[in-house]
Design a protein around this motif. Sequence first.
Motif, PDB file in Angstrom:
ATOM      1  N   GLY A 208       0.806  -1.215   0.000  1.00  8.26           N
ATOM      2  CA  GLY A 208       0.000   0.000   0.000  1.00  8.26           C
ATOM      3  C   GLY A 208       0.839   1.264   0.000  1.00  8.26           C
ATOM      4  N   ARG A 209       2.151   1.123   0.241  1.00  4.47           N
ATOM      5  CA  ARG A 209       3.017   2.300   0.184  1.00  4.47           C
ATOM      6  C   ARG A 209       3.329   2.677  -1.252  1.00  4.47           C
ATOM      7  NH1 ARG A 209       7.917   0.324   3.409  1.00  4.47           N
ATOM      8  NH2 ARG A 209       8.814   2.345   2.833  1.00  4.47           N
ATOM      9  N   ILE A 210       2.946   1.796  -2.185  1.00  5.04           N
ATOM     10  CA  ILE A 210       3.145   2.094  -3.602  1.00  5.04           C
ATOM     11  C   ILE A 210       1.772   2.098  -4.262  1.00  5.04           C
ATOM     12  CG2 ILE A 210       4.200   1.321  -5.753  1.00  5.04           C
ATOM     13  CD1 ILE A 210       6.424   0.069  -4.181  1.00  5.04           C
ATOM     14  N   GLN A 211       1.504   3.132  -5.048  1.00  3.61           N
ATOM     15  CA  GLN A 211       0.181   3.298  -5.644  1.00  3.61           C
ATOM     16  C   GLN A 211      -0.209   2.124  -6.531  1.00  3.61           C
ATOM     17  OE1 GLN A 211       2.582   5.592  -5.371  1.00  3.61           O
ATOM     18  NE2 GLN A 211       1.793   7.682  -5.360  1.00  3.61           N
TER      19      GLN A 211
ATOM     20  N   TYR B 161      -1.306   2.055  -9.401  1.00  5.93           N
ATOM     21  CA  TYR B 161      -1.032   2.135 -10.833  1.00  5.93           C
ATOM     22  C   TYR B 161       0.431   1.816 -11.150  1.00  5.93           C
ATOM     23  CZ  TYR B 161       0.125   6.889  -9.199  1.00  5.93           C
ATOM     24  OH  TYR B 161       0.611   7.965  -8.495  1.00  5.93           O
ATOM     25  N   VAL B 162       1.100   1.217 -10.177  1.00  6.04           N
ATOM     26  CA  VAL B 162       2.488   0.803 -10.385  1.00  6.04           C
ATOM     27  C   VAL B 162       2.510  -0.717 -10.544  1.00  6.04           C
ATOM     28  CG1 VAL B 162       4.797   0.790  -9.339  1.00  6.04           C
ATOM     29  CG2 VAL B 162       3.279   2.742  -9.008  1.00  6.04           C
TER      30      VAL B 162
ATOM     31  N   ASP C 146      12.012   3.059 -14.056  1.00  3.67           N
ATOM     32  CA  ASP C 146      11.650   4.069 -13.047  1.00  3.67           C
ATOM     33  C   ASP C 146      11.088   3.444 -11.776  1.00  3.67           C
ATOM     34  OD1 ASP C 146      10.430   6.294 -15.635  1.00  3.67           O
ATOM     35  OD2 ASP C 146      12.347   6.336 -14.555  1.00  3.67           O
ATOM     36  N   SER C 147      10.245   2.429 -11.945  1.00  3.40           N
ATOM     37  CA  SER C 147       9.593   1.854 -10.768  1.00  3.40           C
ATOM     38  C   SER C 147      10.588   1.115  -9.885  1.00  3.40           C
ATOM     39  CB  SER C 147       8.453   0.933 -11.202  1.00  3.40           C
ATOM     40  OG  SER C 147       7.522   1.658 -11.965  1.00  3.40           O
ATOM     41  N   LEU C 148      11.471   0.336 -10.485  1.00  2.06           N
ATOM     42  CA  LEU C 148      12.485  -0.361  -9.689  1.00  2.06           C
ATOM     43  C   LEU C 148      13.475   0.636  -9.098  1.00  2.06           C
ATOM     44  CD1 LEU C 148      12.809  -3.540 -11.848  1.00  2.06           C
ATOM     45  CD2 LEU C 148      12.376  -3.522  -9.398  1.00  2.06           C
TER      46      LEU C 148
ATOM     47  N   LYS D 154       1.352  -5.739 -16.202  1.00  2.39           N
ATOM     48  CA  LYS D 154       0.565  -4.500 -16.204  1.00  2.39           C
ATOM     49  C   LYS D 154       1.413  -3.307 -15.773  1.00  2.39           C
ATOM     50  CE  LYS D 154      -3.855  -2.708 -15.893  1.00  2.39           C
ATOM     51  NZ  LYS D 154      -4.291  -2.213 -17.172  1.00  2.39           N
ATOM     52  N   PHE D 155       1.254  -2.199 -16.485  1.00  8.13           N
ATOM     53  CA  PHE D 155       1.945  -0.939 -16.197  1.00  8.13           C
ATOM     54  C   PHE D 155       3.439  -0.952 -16.552  1.00  8.13           C
ATOM     55  CE2 PHE D 155      -1.790   0.692 -14.451  1.00  8.13           C
ATOM     56  CZ  PHE D 155      -2.276  -0.117 -13.433  1.00  8.13           C
TER      57      PHE D 155
ATOM     58  N   GLU E 271       6.143   0.116 -18.589  1.00  5.96           N
ATOM     59  CA  GLU E 271       6.427   1.069 -19.671  1.00  5.96           C
ATOM     60  C   GLU E 271       7.426   0.582 -20.715  1.00  5.96           C
ATOM     61  OE1 GLU E 271       6.951   3.301 -16.603  1.00  5.96           O
ATOM     62  OE2 GLU E 271       5.015   4.330 -16.701  1.00  5.96           O
TER      63      GLU E 271
ATOM     64  N   GLU F 189      -0.909  -9.690 -14.185  1.00  3.12           N
ATOM     65  CA  GLU F 189      -0.732  -8.900 -12.970  1.00  3.12           C
ATOM     66  C   GLU F 189      -0.072  -9.765 -11.915  1.00  3.12           C
ATOM     67  OE1 GLU F 189      -3.926  -6.168 -11.911  1.00  3.12           O
ATOM     68  OE2 GLU F 189      -4.905  -6.686 -13.792  1.00  3.12           O
TER      69      GLU F 189
END
Lengths: 364, 440, 260
Positions: free
Chosen positions: A54-57, A59-60, A89-91, A309-310, A312, A338
């Motif tokens: 939950g600390r990461i939105q 949509y990530v 970016d996410s990692l 999912k998501f 990029e 997912e």
Amino acid sequence: MTRREYILAQRARHGRRALAVLPVAYPRELPTALDLLAVELWGPPGPPRSDAAGRIQAYVCPVVRNALAFLAAGGADAVDGALFPHTCDSLQQLATLAADLGGWSRPALVFQHPRGPGRASTRAFLDGELRALAAGLERLAGRALEPERLAWAIDLHEEIDGLRAALLDLGPRSGLGERARYALLRRGEWLWPEEHLAELRAALAARPPAPEAPRGVPLLVTGYVPEPMALLDVLESAGARVAADDWAAVGRRVARTRTEGEPWARLLARHEALPPCPTRAADQAGRVRHLEGLLDRSGARGVLVHTVKFCEPELFDVPAIRAAFAARGVPVLHLETELEVEPPAQAVTRVEAFVELLSSGRAA
Amino acid sequence: MLRRARYELAGRAVSPFLSRLEGWRRRLRPRPGRSGRGGASPFGPPLEAARKLKELMTAHYFQGRFAEGAVPVAWVTSGFPVELLRPLGYHTLYPENHAALCGVRRLVPALSDAAEHEGYARDLCSYARTDLGSLLTGETPAGRLPRPDLLACCTNICQTVLYWYRALAARLGVPLVLVDTPYVYGEAPPHHAAYVRAQLEEAVAVAERVARRRLDPAALRETVRLARDGSRLWGECLETATARPAPWTGFDGFFHIAPIVTLRGTEACNAYYRLLRDELRERVRRGVGGLREERHRLLWDNLPIWFAVREVSSLLAARGFNFVCTSYTNAWAEAGSRVDPDDPLGSVGLAYTHVILNQDLPHRLDTLRRLARSYGVDGAVLHSDRSCKPYSIGQVDLKERLARELGLRVLLLEADHDDPRAWSSEQADTRLTAFMEAFA
Amino acid sequence: MSAAALGVDAGSTTCKAVAVDGAGRVLARRVEPASPRVEEQVERLVAALRAEAGAGPEVPLGATGYGRKRIRAGRTLTEITCHARGAFSLARRPGLLVDVGGQDTKIIRVGPSGEVLDFAMNDKCAAGTGRFLEVILGRLQIPMGEVAAHAAGPAAPVPVSSTCTVFAESEVISLVANGAPLEGIVKGLHRALASRVAALARGASAGGLDVLMSGGVALNGAMVEALREALGRPVAVVPEPQLVGALGAALSVLPGAPAA
């Protein structure tokens, strides 16, 4: 034996320390040369293991959310440190979020592979990063990196890559089902490399001497990771097989090359020989050409683009991949995961419909 | 020769007139917007400088129509060290700025549809979808965009620009120069700085080849000086908001940022900010605020919500809430002010590597804390932008820490910077209103 | 009557079954809301059809739909392949089949022999399916049978977001509370769903194809009209639009049916 038990057994029996590694590309030869067990974290699949997700939105991508949840829940507490390759970016954010703001309190290392076309600056930087990573790993392993050990580790991983390539190319002629073949390949994500090599050798030695011609519609699969693994069962029962593999976790990390010379130069060469990946290169046309080559050499009749999912880097290449294969009359199915444990019914239907489409033989 | 003359003329003579014309047209057009209570605007008097801003930006886009074939054209990411390109005579276009313009004008859904039809997923950055959609359809609110001879990409703001610009390079068949700035975890080791420096030199070589011109060291020094001065001037404009009341709103800042992003390193940019700064300082002296009654001061984090700037700003202003500082506008004051004309490549490499989005979360938290303290804010809104992972991942923790350490009320607002389809007015209204009510 | 094949489409919202003759003409049909006990429901429907059409146990059964794997059938195929075959047998020409069902939406590019050339399905989201309308019209207390009447007048469509059913629902409640005309809202809802479907259609199509519509939602005239507008092309509704999948399943077990 669970992965955790395995890590502890490695430590107890061989005195090996362990390193958790996030996706995707990193110089595996370095931890091996330092007698460090690298244990990769691809998920884990399924719902996040703790509410740290939950600390990461939402949509990530689930790779990152699940990883944070897992690390924060102590899932990797059997290891001594974690390595975060700078894949996307996410990692990138996961590394600083976990290590700096909470979730991972042990040593954290990063590896930033260069991006873009090969330039003089690229090689110099890669060399610098490899040496910096080696220094960090030395501290973690509590020993110095010896050149002979590095040479040995490179030879070992080269041999492993050779056998992995062979197993990938064999397909159903390996005598293993799709799922078993991939389970074996994926054990390479956490087994001590010499043990993985032994398993690969045994599997190849046990293959049927006069295999039948492979049945099933041949597919080129490109994407991130073969999760859910049950998808391989779905492919098999739908009457398809993976004829060419460009999954980032599997085929896209097999360097099909033999190197020689000074170990550091070999490390550079091995990294540069990796198949094109959008997280590293700046040349989209090169990637598409590589995929077309895979299709041609394998005789695949359809392309499965299997993204998380998501994601990029993968998603930006989808239009170019679609266009290139449409121009050749090769159908493409884009499937998103997912990181579920079981493939959802919709995904199964899509795969089956795709195989039906390809089997009718008249697809335009 | 003739084309070049036309290009120069376009910038100087015709466009000021055009921007005035555009201004009249807009006044006559019925404006959408929320009907406020009573009818009295909660905002202070509009800034005089806004007219000059309009002229400046209109001139730039208008000039762009004549750039193709007249001067080399580069499409540039917002964080790219443009100081290397200006002295080579490039006309620069910022697809992000253009996409923001499309966002404000509510053109993104149609443009994104075109990109999605081509196969670009809606989960991708809305700036990229807008830009690709504009390229595919030829549609733009800016008249006509000059096609690039060069694409210039720096990954200091995100990796997505690289995937986006790769796709552009493949479609347009033009060279892509990349400055890959490794992310700063803690401190950047020496080989990182060497890498960036080497790439700057490689980039110059390609840019020179395309422009058919050598980079004159004196011109480079001058451009770097202008860029540094421009960033400092922008910083001075922002600082005026430490006054109570702040002489302008944070949302004004989102529009007045355009020159430092897109015209950084030019005289025109700096002249504009001197004008703006002087007007803002005058307002501070006279106690004129961006709001008629400033009751609460807020910090904004992340990109603006371009298609809802007026909506959000009005909603907040009606209750006396002003955004007096934003991490977004602050970013351009910080980075550029570190460049040094006496060490152009070295300082440029360092400055652009250390932009806020290229540094770790502890650095981000420090920046937000510093801004919150120096601007004396009571609360913060963190825009959780689904299109921008590097800016958004970490905000959940940042929110908690700002609240705990500085005693601020913090709202995490889910939206997107450019795509209104990821926005629900009703839901946002509820959240923002509830947030404001908590201050009572 | 000489039934030559049976087909069942065990969907997630409704269960459909047909009996066809050797030429693929529908002789008997059943449509019911889907029961969670798929096997029982299908057995019952199939038995009823066999009785009505005089089809003995030697007459084969083809199955498709969400619950297809739990049915003992001669042939099981995905609803994509079955919809293509069913629609082709009714329309007798290639085209773009738009099937808007209760819980999912499929776009299928059908080739000159009824084969599937390409397809697209909606993502895990109800906003592009019949459920979108069902939920919101349900909140507005407008029965499906009265929808067309509610969308018939001159009022302009009120824009409604199409990104998310739940968002749209709360938006609609607000609109009603603020006095927006019901007719406009109903039109706006149809437009919103049509735009989602049209966007999905663009992903699977080549321009210039004939558009056919099937699925339960095709029974809603206002929806057909909205889709026509959104696609900018004529939209023809296949006869008995809900039965297309079951028909395709039956055709698949007729002697001489194509392989795969």
